[in-house]
Design an enzyme around this catalytic site. Structure first.
Site, mmCIF file in Angstrom:
data_model
loop_
_atom_site.group_PDB
_atom_site.id
_atom_site.type_symbol
_atom_site.label_atom_id
_atom_site.label_comp_id
_atom_site.label_asym_id
_atom_site.label_seq_id
_atom_site.Cartn_x
_atom_site.Cartn_y
_atom_site.Cartn_z
ATOM 1 N N CYS A 101 103.646 16.231 58.215
ATOM 2 C CA CYS A 101 104.998 16.519 57.729
ATOM 3 C C CYS A 101 106.008 16.367 58.860
ATOM 4 O O CYS A 101 106.181 17.266 59.675
ATOM 5 C CB CYS A 101 105.052 17.931 57.150
ATOM 6 S SG CYS A 101 106.699 18.387 56.575
ATOM 7 N N CYS A 131 108.824 18.908 58.829
ATOM 8 C CA CYS A 131 108.447 20.237 59.344
ATOM 9 C C CYS A 131 108.331 20.231 60.866
ATOM 10 O O CYS A 131 108.770 21.163 61.533
ATOM 11 C CB CYS A 131 107.098 20.683 58.804
ATOM 12 S SG CYS A 131 106.772 20.338 57.086
ATOM 13 N N ASP A 132 107.697 19.203 61.405
ATOM 14 C CA ASP A 132 107.251 19.272 62.796
ATOM 15 C C ASP A 132 107.925 18.289 63.749
ATOM 16 O O ASP A 132 107.727 18.374 64.957
ATOM 17 C CB ASP A 132 105.722 19.021 62.851
ATOM 18 C CG ASP A 132 104.949 20.072 62.069
ATOM 19 O OD1 ASP A 132 105.425 21.216 62.017
ATOM 20 O OD2 ASP A 132 103.893 19.741 61.508
#
Ligand code: NDP
Length: 320
Positions: A147, A150-151
């Site tokens: 992701c 997300c990261d």
């Protein structure tokens, strides 16, 4: 589980619940919070990965309200405790069978426990597909991610690799260019599956470079990713590419297998809901979160549709 599901006698003594929620990610727990606050005492079955996909990420910095960010597992624990505070019952267990043709609906948990439900909220989410390498699993959350949203921000100034040739891989690669110095896209064939417009954007980007006809055979690094081992399929040549992050973008799979006999889904397995609602074709069955969304796939959007599902269930029950 057809025999148990068809056993009327076995279901005679089964507990009956107003709302059963299947799944414990942001969608499931938000549905639980709202249903609990509506005094419906929802029962949540967590599935095998309580907390869902967010429990495989580390810091979550894009969920509104957590000013300083939060660890994914901690956030899901907050969600759970908040729902429980208002009376939601959270049980570890996997719904292994269900019959949505009868009302109340019949459910089997862990192939053993039978229960009846006036409404069912499906919040089973989706799972990112992985390559299936041992070191990929070991370094998940330590350089391996599925992701970018997300990261990605943790990889500022680093060289990264993205695996995949679809729209997700292009989108993730383009997103990662905001932080990375270089993004290598590793694709197993020599042409992309992604839409032309996404391909072009990736081709045009100065930080993105493609490695064709190549598969990742290993992920290197002790504590964190330090590189990937590549195999060029036509020639059989192997080499190491030094990167600090590996993003797997080979697709997601909605966890909807169980519902195939009952609920309409698209070609990819995402459950279909009526426009602007969480209603399915079966009155009393509602779907929220990533099980029905392959476009946004964010914790906040999943939570939003979880809230919608609880409100839809509450109204369904109120209208008798
Ligand atoms: P896709 O299934 O479209 O693409 C997956 C890619 O991963 C393919 O290129 C595939 O290779 C590759 N792949 C699959 N398994 C492996 C493996 N084991 N090893 C190496 N490579 C592998 O998934 P996406 O997530 O990209 O897209 C899913 C859907 O969502 C699509 O319909 C897409 O259009 C849509 N989407 C749309 C977006 C947008 O419009 N902005 C953004 C993101 C997704 P191969 O090509 O050889 O099969």
């Amino acid at each position: 589980m057809p025999s148990l599901l068809n056993n009327d006698h076995a279901f005679e003594g089964a507990n009956r619940h107003q709302v059963v929620i299947i799944g414990s990610g942001p969608a499931g727990y938000t549905a639980a919070l709202y249903a609990a606050r509506a005094n419906l005492r929802p029962l949540v079955y967590t599935g095998l990965e309580p907390g869902g996909q967010l429990t495989t990420t580390t810091d979550v910095e894009n969920y509104p309200g957590y000013v300083d960010g939060v660890m994914g597992p901690d956030m899901m624990d907050d969600f759970k405790r908040q729902a429980e505070r208002f009376g939601a019952i959270v049980e570890f267990g996997m719904v292994t069978g269900l019959d949505l043709s009868k009302h109340p609906f019949r459910l089997v948990v862990d192939d053993a426990t039978l229960l009846l439900a006036d409404t069912v909220v499906v919040a089973t989410g989706a799972s990112a597909k992985y390559l299936g390498l041992e070191n990929e699993k070991r370094l998940l959350g330590r350089g391996v991610s599925a992701c970018a949203t997300c990261d990605g921000a943790f990889f500022r100034g680093m060289d990264l690799a993205v695996v995949g040739g679809g729209d997700t891989a292009m989108e993730e690669s383009l997103f990662l260019t905001r932080f990375a110095t270089k993004v290598w896209v590793i694709h197993r064939r020599n042409s992309l599956r992604a839409s032309k417009i996404m391909q072009q954007r990736a081709f045009d980007h100065p930080k993105i470079e493609f490695i064709w006809d190549t598969v990742v055979t290993d992920v290197m690094g002790d504590e964190e990713v330090s590189g990937v081992r590549l195999l060029h399929r036509p020639s059989g040549a192997e080499r190491t590419l030094h990167v600090q992050g590996l993003f797997i973008a080979i697709g997601h799979k909605p966890n909807t297998e169980l519902f195939k006999p009952w609920l309409p889904m698209d070609d990819l397995g995402y459950l279909l809901t009526r426009p602007n609602s969480t209603h399915t074709d079966i009155p009393g069955v509602f779907v929220c979160g990533d099980a029905q969304d392959h476009v946004y796939r964010q914790a906040i959007t999943a939570a939003g549709t979880g809230c919608m599902a609880a409100i839809d269930a509450e109204r369904f029950l109120a209208n008798g």
